[in-house]
Design a protein around this motif. Sequence first.
Motif, PDB file in Angstrom:
ATOM      1  N   SER A  52       0.821  -1.217   0.000  1.00  0.00           N
ATOM      2  CA  SER A  52       0.000   0.000   0.000  1.00  0.00           C
ATOM      3  C   SER A  52       0.853   1.265   0.000  1.00  0.00           C
ATOM      4  O   SER A  52       0.425   2.305  -0.493  1.00  0.00           O
ATOM      5  N   SER A  53       2.061   1.164   0.536  1.00  0.00           N
ATOM      6  CA  SER A  53       2.925   2.340   0.580  1.00  0.00           C
ATOM      7  C   SER A  53       3.902   2.396  -0.597  1.00  0.00           C
ATOM      8  O   SER A  53       4.663   3.353  -0.721  1.00  0.00           O
ATOM      9  N   ALA A  54       3.860   1.404  -1.460  1.00  0.00           N
ATOM     10  CA  ALA A  54       4.750   1.357  -2.623  1.00  0.00           C
ATOM     11  C   ALA A  54       4.106   2.085  -3.806  1.00  0.00           C
ATOM     12  O   ALA A  54       2.876   2.155  -3.900  1.00  0.00           O
ATOM     13  N   PRO A  55       4.933   2.610  -4.709  1.00  0.00           N
ATOM     14  CA  PRO A  55       4.383   3.248  -5.904  1.00  0.00           C
ATOM     15  C   PRO A  55       3.483   2.279  -6.675  1.00  0.00           C
ATOM     16  O   PRO A  55       3.851   1.120  -6.880  1.00  0.00           O
ATOM     17  N   GLU A  56       2.313   2.734  -7.020  1.00  0.00           N
ATOM     18  CA  GLU A  56       1.328   1.943  -7.768  1.00  0.00           C
ATOM     19  C   GLU A  56       0.896   0.676  -7.030  1.00  0.00           C
ATOM     20  O   GLU A  56       0.354  -0.247  -7.627  1.00  0.00           O
ATOM     21  N   GLY A  57       1.171   0.607  -5.726  1.00  0.00           N
ATOM     22  CA  GLY A  57       0.748  -0.543  -4.926  1.00  0.00           C
ATOM     23  C   GLY A  57       1.434  -1.835  -5.295  1.00  0.00           C
ATOM     24  O   GLY A  57       0.889  -2.915  -5.072  1.00  0.00           O
ATOM     25  N   MET A  58       2.656  -1.744  -5.824  1.00  0.00           N
ATOM     26  CA  MET A  58       3.350  -2.963  -6.243  1.00  0.00           C
ATOM     27  C   MET A  58       4.833  -2.900  -5.941  1.00  0.00           C
ATOM     28  O   MET A  58       5.436  -1.837  -5.910  1.00  0.00           O
ATOM     29  N   ALA A 102       4.437  -8.218  -6.990  1.00  0.00           N
ATOM     30  CA  ALA A 102       3.196  -8.430  -6.236  1.00  0.00           C
ATOM     31  C   ALA A 102       2.487  -7.089  -6.248  1.00  0.00           C
ATOM     32  O   ALA A 102       3.099  -6.045  -6.003  1.00  0.00           O
ATOM     33  N   LYS A 103       1.194  -7.114  -6.568  1.00  0.00           N
ATOM     34  CA  LYS A 103       0.423  -5.873  -6.657  1.00  0.00           C
ATOM     35  C   LYS A 103      -0.869  -6.012  -5.866  1.00  0.00           C
ATOM     36  O   LYS A 103      -1.591  -7.003  -5.990  1.00  0.00           O
ATOM     37  N   LEU A 104      -1.138  -5.021  -5.049  1.00  0.00           N
ATOM     38  CA  LEU A 104      -2.352  -4.986  -4.244  1.00  0.00           C
ATOM     39  C   LEU A 104      -3.546  -4.752  -5.167  1.00  0.00           C
ATOM     40  O   LEU A 104      -3.537  -3.834  -5.986  1.00  0.00           O
ATOM     41  N   THR A 105      -4.578  -5.585  -5.051  1.00  0.00           N
ATOM     42  CA  THR A 105      -5.784  -5.418  -5.858  1.00  0.00           C
ATOM     43  C   THR A 105      -6.709  -4.401  -5.181  1.00  0.00           C
ATOM     44  O   THR A 105      -6.489  -4.011  -4.025  1.00  0.00           O
ATOM     45  N   ASP A 106      -7.749  -4.015  -5.898  1.00  0.00           N
ATOM     46  CA  ASP A 106      -8.746  -3.116  -5.294  1.00  0.00           C
ATOM     47  C   ASP A 106      -9.362  -3.763  -4.063  1.00  0.00           C
ATOM     48  O   ASP A 106      -9.568  -3.101  -3.047  1.00  0.00           O
ATOM     49  N   ARG A 107      -9.655  -5.062  -4.156  1.00  0.00           N
ATOM     50  CA  ARG A 107     -10.216  -5.775  -3.003  1.00  0.00           C
ATOM     51  C   ARG A 107      -9.234  -5.782  -1.842  1.00  0.00           C
ATOM     52  O   ARG A 107      -9.604  -5.571  -0.679  1.00  0.00           O
TER      53      ARG A 107
END
Length: 164
Positions: A52-58, A102-107
Amino acid sequence: MKKACERPDDDKFTAWPLLLEAHGLLVEELEKALVAQGGPPLAWYDVMVQLSSAPEGMLPMKELAESVLLSKSGVTRLVDRMAAAGYVTRDSCPTDRRVVYAKLTDRGREVFDSVRPQHLDDVRRLFTDHLTDTEARAIKNALMKIVSAVRNANGAQEERAEAG
């Protein structure tokens, strides 16, 4: 003169088992609190914090593994479980096939955002409320000093291993 196998009685050596006990108790209580409010396990939450704190959530998987202090294979298994739950995706780098993100999804973001305020309250209730500002600063500085020393020692060991 004390033998090497005898346990020293000074505060420095008393601090070590107390640190381990405090860590274990805090992790257990924070995990229970997260799950009780319908949130993810603490390790999943930790991954969500990093993403969540990474650029673009990934983040690249290697960098994620370093930030959550898990092995590459441990993070891979954890991210696979999180992906199956719909919290993250695994995306290949278009310019380097060896790199996986690894990328955080909207969910995943929704779940993280919903449990974060209560989790921070729990950290406050279980940890920070018991410390003065001076004590918190001393703990922070001491732990930063230890982390730096261990990382430097590990870096030197890796350099020797690569050279040898």
